[in-house]
Design a protein around this motif. Structure first.
Motif, PDB file in Angstrom:
ATOM      1  N   TRP A 124      -9.122   2.855  22.474  1.00  0.00           N
ATOM      2  CA  TRP A 124      -8.028   3.154  21.560  1.00  0.00           C
ATOM      3  C   TRP A 124      -6.683   2.997  22.251  1.00  0.00           C
ATOM      4  O   TRP A 124      -5.711   2.512  21.659  1.00  0.00           O
ATOM      5  CB  TRP A 124      -8.180   4.584  21.036  1.00  0.00           C
ATOM      6  CG  TRP A 124      -7.024   5.075  20.232  1.00  0.00           C
ATOM      7  CD1 TRP A 124      -6.840   4.942  18.879  1.00  0.00           C
ATOM      8  CD2 TRP A 124      -5.876   5.783  20.710  1.00  0.00           C
ATOM      9  NE1 TRP A 124      -5.654   5.511  18.490  1.00  0.00           N
ATOM     10  CE2 TRP A 124      -5.038   6.042  19.590  1.00  0.00           C
ATOM     11  CE3 TRP A 124      -5.474   6.231  21.963  1.00  0.00           C
ATOM     12  CZ2 TRP A 124      -3.825   6.720  19.710  1.00  0.00           C
ATOM     13  CZ3 TRP A 124      -4.264   6.901  22.082  1.00  0.00           C
ATOM     14  CH2 TRP A 124      -3.456   7.142  20.965  1.00  0.00           C
ATOM     15  N   SER A 125      -6.612   3.371  23.504  1.00  0.00           N
ATOM     16  CA  SER A 125      -5.327   3.362  24.214  1.00  0.00           C
ATOM     17  C   SER A 125      -4.794   1.953  24.432  1.00  0.00           C
ATOM     18  O   SER A 125      -3.591   1.764  24.636  1.00  0.00           O
ATOM     19  CB  SER A 125      -5.468   4.075  25.558  1.00  0.00           C
ATOM     20  OG  SER A 125      -6.288   3.350  26.464  1.00  0.00           O
ATOM     21  N   CYS A 129      -0.010  -1.422  18.517  1.00  0.00           N
ATOM     22  CA  CYS A 129       0.536  -0.883  17.267  1.00  0.00           C
ATOM     23  C   CYS A 129       1.417  -1.978  16.659  1.00  0.00           C
ATOM     24  O   CYS A 129       2.519  -2.237  17.151  1.00  0.00           O
ATOM     25  CB  CYS A 129       1.345   0.389  17.524  1.00  0.00           C
ATOM     26  SG  CYS A 129       2.002   1.140  16.022  1.00  0.00           S
ATOM     27  N   THR A 181       1.647  -0.891  22.863  1.00  0.00           N
ATOM     28  CA  THR A 181       0.308  -0.323  22.727  1.00  0.00           C
ATOM     29  C   THR A 181       0.380   1.168  22.391  1.00  0.00           C
ATOM     30  O   THR A 181       1.440   1.799  22.490  1.00  0.00           O
ATOM     31  CB  THR A 181      -0.492  -0.499  24.024  1.00  0.00           C
ATOM     32  OG1 THR A 181       0.170   0.258  25.064  1.00  0.00           O
ATOM     33  CG2 THR A 181      -0.573  -1.954  24.437  1.00  0.00           C
ATOM     34  N   ASN A 182      -0.776   1.722  22.025  1.00  0.00           N
ATOM     35  CA  ASN A 182      -0.852   3.168  21.802  1.00  0.00           C
ATOM     36  C   ASN A 182      -0.491   3.927  23.069  1.00  0.00           C
ATOM     37  O   ASN A 182       0.120   5.001  23.014  1.00  0.00           O
ATOM     38  CB  ASN A 182      -2.250   3.557  21.325  1.00  0.00           C
ATOM     39  CG  ASN A 182      -2.541   3.086  19.916  1.00  0.00           C
ATOM     40  OD1 ASN A 182      -1.626   2.824  19.138  1.00  0.00           O
ATOM     41  ND2 ASN A 182      -3.816   2.980  19.578  1.00  0.00           N
ATOM     42  N   SER A 194       5.777   9.075  16.964  1.00  0.00           N
ATOM     43  CA  SER A 194       4.379   9.478  17.099  1.00  0.00           C
ATOM     44  C   SER A 194       3.602   9.276  15.804  1.00  0.00           C
ATOM     45  O   SER A 194       2.374   9.160  15.815  1.00  0.00           O
ATOM     46  CB  SER A 194       4.277  10.944  17.547  1.00  0.00           C
ATOM     47  OG  SER A 194       4.870  11.808  16.602  1.00  0.00           O
ATOM     48  N   LEU A 197       1.122   6.467  15.483  1.00  0.00           N
ATOM     49  CA  LEU A 197      -0.214   6.605  16.055  1.00  0.00           C
ATOM     50  C   LEU A 197      -1.218   7.172  15.052  1.00  0.00           C
ATOM     51  O   LEU A 197      -2.411   7.238  15.338  1.00  0.00           O
ATOM     52  CB  LEU A 197      -0.171   7.519  17.284  1.00  0.00           C
ATOM     53  CG  LEU A 197       0.640   7.009  18.478  1.00  0.00           C
ATOM     54  CD1 LEU A 197       0.795   8.108  19.516  1.00  0.00           C
ATOM     55  CD2 LEU A 197      -0.025   5.784  19.087  1.00  0.00           C
ATOM     56  N   TYR A 275      -8.522  10.598  21.310  1.00  0.00           N
ATOM     57  CA  TYR A 275      -7.478  10.637  20.291  1.00  0.00           C
ATOM     58  C   TYR A 275      -8.000  10.277  18.903  1.00  0.00           C
ATOM     59  O   TYR A 275      -7.345  10.569  17.903  1.00  0.00           O
ATOM     60  CB  TYR A 275      -6.314   9.731  20.698  1.00  0.00           C
ATOM     61  CG  TYR A 275      -5.618  10.234  21.940  1.00  0.00           C
ATOM     62  CD1 TYR A 275      -4.626  11.205  21.861  1.00  0.00           C
ATOM     63  CD2 TYR A 275      -5.982   9.773  23.207  1.00  0.00           C
ATOM     64  CE1 TYR A 275      -4.001  11.690  23.003  1.00  0.00           C
ATOM     65  CE2 TYR A 275      -5.369  10.254  24.351  1.00  0.00           C
ATOM     66  CZ  TYR A 275      -4.375  11.218  24.244  1.00  0.00           C
ATOM     67  OH  TYR A 275      -3.771  11.697  25.374  1.00  0.00           O
TER      68      TYR A 275
END
Length: 338
Positions: A124-125, A129, A181-182, A194, A197, A275
């Protein structure tokens, strides 16, 4: 519909995509817009429940989905966007489904696909985005990131000032070819960014409790986490205690908590948080304890496994985030990050 959401979440995982889509109002074969009269906001689930709620309660794990209504000149379109399964199949009412070609079927009939989902892990990280830009990052956090990066790369001290922000972020492992990126939003993002996200939650909460477990105070820290960890540290009432060493009547003053230990624990909570579970990291302070918690399964299974193998874990939930935190001097390599 719930079965289709399960099938699409699982199929998206197998395809390596972040989401699956169920669309009303477009012809399957020609992709021509035909329009639809289906109204997900008026349609009810069983027991006269709101459809969105009823579907959400039936999905396990509840990976989340969004409903978008599009008023196109050629007809009305309804779009269901569901987050891909991650490390386990998504079930609806206890049964997992999958798309095979153009058909929906039970996942149990395809054990090889089910095994793939159980072993599939999306970082995920490392996901980009799509709607974020460098303007969504906090300038002061970028300045601090440069300072910490220099500490880890002293040989590049004279070279780094010549890098523009995008070049620096790429080299520090926070962006991918300039795409945000996240990880970049988590560590350097503005507080108001935020929401980009979502549905993930990026928040650290400090709670102070008394000896009766009554809440006395609290503080919510949103990104940029690179700056907010110091705010959390400043909230902790690290009292000075006095100890009497053996062989002397003169006491030595000591901090109640070693700040290095707090740093390690808090930064590791950030690095290891799942997350996708949409929870927050908590720092709970009592008169006698400091408790730090995050969400996510313990990947080795249990602590005994780690102790018995006496070696660092081979896999990490968010390797992209962990590597970026190493480059920004937030976590160290001695524990086996590389």
């Amino acid at each position: 519909m719930g079965e289709y959401l399960s099938a699409l979440a699982n199929a998206a995982c197998l395809a390596g995509k972040p989401r699956g889509y169920l669309i009303f109002g477009i012809d399957d074969r020609t992709h021509k817009i035909t329009g639809t009269t289906f109204d997900p906001y008026k349609t009810k689930g069983k027991g006269n429940q709101d459809l969105h709620l009823w579907l959400s309660l039936g999905l396990h794990p509840n990976v989340g989905f969004d409903i978008t209504e599009v008023h196109h000149p050629e007809g009305r379109i309804i779009l269901f966007s569901i987050i891909a399964a991650w490390d386990r199949p998504v079930k609806f009412k206890g049964t997992a489904y999958i798309r095979v070609g153009s058909s929906k079927t039970e996942l149990a009939k395809h054990p090889e696909l089910e095994r793939t989902i159980w072993t599939f892990r999306t970082d995920w990280s490392a996901q980009v985005c799509e709607t974020a830009t460098i303007d969504d990052l906090e300038p002061n956090a970028i300045i601090r990131a440069r300072e910490e990066y220099v500490k880890n790369n002293p040989k590049k001290k004279d070279e780094i000032p010549g890098w523009d922000d995008i070049t620096f972020l790429n080299k520090a492992g926070l962006t991918i070819h300039g795409a945000i990126t996240n990880t970049a939003l988590l560590l350097l993002g503005r507080a108001e960014s935020s929401s980009l996200l979502s549905p993930a939650v990026a928040r650290i909460t400090w709670i102070l409790k008394d000896e009766k477990n009554q809440e006395l105070d609290y503080y919510h820290a949103d990104p940029p986490f690179l700056l907010q960890v110091d705010e959390i540290l400043n909230k902790i009432r690290n009292l000075t205690i006095r100890v009497m060493p053996s062989g002397t009547l003169f006491p030595d003053p000591l901090d109640q908590y070693d700040t290095w230990v707090i740093r390690e624990a808090l930064h590791n909570c950030i690095a290891h948080q799942d997350y996708n579970l949409r929870g927050r990291i908590q720092v709970i302070e009592t008169p006698d304890n400091l408790i730090l918690t995050n969400l996510g399964r313990f990947l080795p299974g249990d602590v005994q496994t780690v102790i018995m193998q006496d070696a660092p874990l081979e896999i990490y939930r968010s390797p992209f985030l962990a590597k970026a935190m190493v480059s920004l001097n937030m976590i160290d390599t001695e524990g086996g990050w590389h």
